[in-house]
Design a protein around this motif. Sequence first.
Motif, PDB file in Angstrom:
ATOM      1  N   MET A  18       2.197   1.887  -3.466  1.00 60.46           N
ATOM      2  CA  MET A  18       1.151   2.412  -4.332  1.00 60.46           C
ATOM      3  C   MET A  18       0.855   3.872  -3.995  1.00 60.46           C
ATOM      4  O   MET A  18       0.687   4.704  -4.885  1.00 60.46           O
ATOM      5  CB  MET A  18      -0.126   1.576  -4.185  1.00 60.46           C
ATOM      6  N   LYS A  19       0.802   4.195  -2.702  1.00 62.08           N
ATOM      7  CA  LYS A  19       0.502   5.563  -2.286  1.00 62.08           C
ATOM      8  C   LYS A  19       1.620   6.515  -2.706  1.00 62.08           C
ATOM      9  O   LYS A  19       1.367   7.647  -3.117  1.00 62.08           O
ATOM     10  CB  LYS A  19       0.286   5.603  -0.771  1.00 62.08           C
ATOM     11  N   THR A  32       3.509   6.156  -5.329  1.00 62.01           N
ATOM     12  CA  THR A  32       3.328   6.345  -6.769  1.00 62.01           C
ATOM     13  C   THR A  32       2.216   7.356  -7.045  1.00 62.01           C
ATOM     14  O   THR A  32       2.358   8.235  -7.909  1.00 62.01           O
ATOM     15  CB  THR A  32       2.995   5.005  -7.449  1.00 62.01           C
ATOM     16  N   GLN A  33       1.116   7.257  -6.309  1.00 62.67           N
ATOM     17  CA  GLN A  33       0.013   8.202  -6.492  1.00 62.67           C
ATOM     18  C   GLN A  33       0.441   9.620  -6.130  1.00 62.67           C
ATOM     19  O   GLN A  33       0.080  10.578  -6.811  1.00 62.67           O
ATOM     20  CB  GLN A  33      -1.176   7.796  -5.637  1.00 62.67           C
ATOM     21  N   ASN A  34       1.207   9.759  -5.060  1.00 61.30           N
ATOM     22  CA  ASN A  34       1.660  11.090  -4.647  1.00 61.30           C
ATOM     23  C   ASN A  34       2.586  11.704  -5.691  1.00 61.30           C
ATOM     24  O   ASN A  34       2.510  12.904  -5.974  1.00 61.30           O
ATOM     25  CB  ASN A  34       2.357  11.032  -3.292  1.00 61.30           C
ATOM     26  N   ALA A  65       2.622  11.016  -8.918  1.00 60.50           N
ATOM     27  CA  ALA A  65       1.796  11.368 -10.073  1.00 60.50           C
ATOM     28  C   ALA A  65       1.003  12.642  -9.816  1.00 60.50           C
ATOM     29  O   ALA A  65       0.928  13.526 -10.680  1.00 60.50           O
ATOM     30  CB  ALA A  65       0.857  10.220 -10.414  1.00 60.50           C
ATOM     31  N   ALA A  66       0.419  12.764  -8.618  1.00 63.61           N
ATOM     32  CA  ALA A  66      -0.349  13.971  -8.285  1.00 63.61           C
ATOM     33  C   ALA A  66       0.571  15.188  -8.212  1.00 63.61           C
ATOM     34  O   ALA A  66       0.184  16.291  -8.613  1.00 63.61           O
ATOM     35  CB  ALA A  66      -1.084  13.788  -6.969  1.00 63.61           C
ATOM     36  N   ASP A  97       0.831  -1.210   0.000  1.00 60.79           N
ATOM     37  CA  ASP A  97       0.000   0.000   0.000  1.00 60.79           C
ATOM     38  C   ASP A  97       0.859   1.251   0.000  1.00 60.79           C
ATOM     39  O   ASP A  97       0.542   2.240  -0.666  1.00 60.79           O
ATOM     40  CB  ASP A  97      -0.936   0.023   1.203  1.00 60.79           C
ATOM     41  N   MET A 154      -2.946  14.735  -2.584  1.00 57.12           N
ATOM     42  CA  MET A 154      -1.769  14.009  -2.105  1.00 57.12           C
ATOM     43  C   MET A 154      -1.975  13.568  -0.657  1.00 57.12           C
ATOM     44  O   MET A 154      -2.609  14.257   0.127  1.00 57.12           O
ATOM     45  CB  MET A 154      -0.520  14.877  -2.245  1.00 57.12           C
ATOM     46  N   ASP A 155      -1.432  12.391  -0.325  1.00 58.33           N
ATOM     47  CA  ASP A 155      -1.599  11.808   1.012  1.00 58.33           C
ATOM     48  C   ASP A 155      -0.337  12.043   1.826  1.00 58.33           C
ATOM     49  O   ASP A 155       0.727  11.532   1.495  1.00 58.33           O
ATOM     50  CB  ASP A 155      -1.884  10.311   0.886  1.00 58.33           C
TER      51      ASP A 155
END
Length: 129
Positions: free
Chosen positions: A59-60, A62-64, A66-67, A56, A81-82
């Motif tokens: 994945m998070k 990677t999302q951050n 990208a964002a 997780d 963003m987290d």
Amino acid sequence: MRILAAAVLCTALAGCAGRAPAPVSVVQPQDQSMDCAAIAAEVQANNAKVQQLAADKGMKTTQNVAAGVAGVFIPVLWLGMDFQDTADTETMALQNRQQYLATMAGQRRCGEPQAAPPIAAAPKRRAAR
């Protein structure tokens, strides 16, 4: 009116950024009644949870990223963003729980070979004269 709409939009997007950490308690009420098998089962379940949290976190991240990159062109994406560090917080709590379970297993002598019950010695026979 536009400011209110922007504030509502920002709040909604920030709420989607990630979940709040829910760390496991180190000491739990059922600990006193746990036997060696229950301790081993919980250790295995915790190990699986740590592996899931590591996935997780990747994945998070990677999302951050990208964002963050997309936020250069669309700044509102930065609100998605987290930054709560949920995976690390929960992993640390699980590691503390694992240490506590290891201490409990040591106190209960889990994993040690059980001593065989003593065998009653047969009475010695006297030699015939």
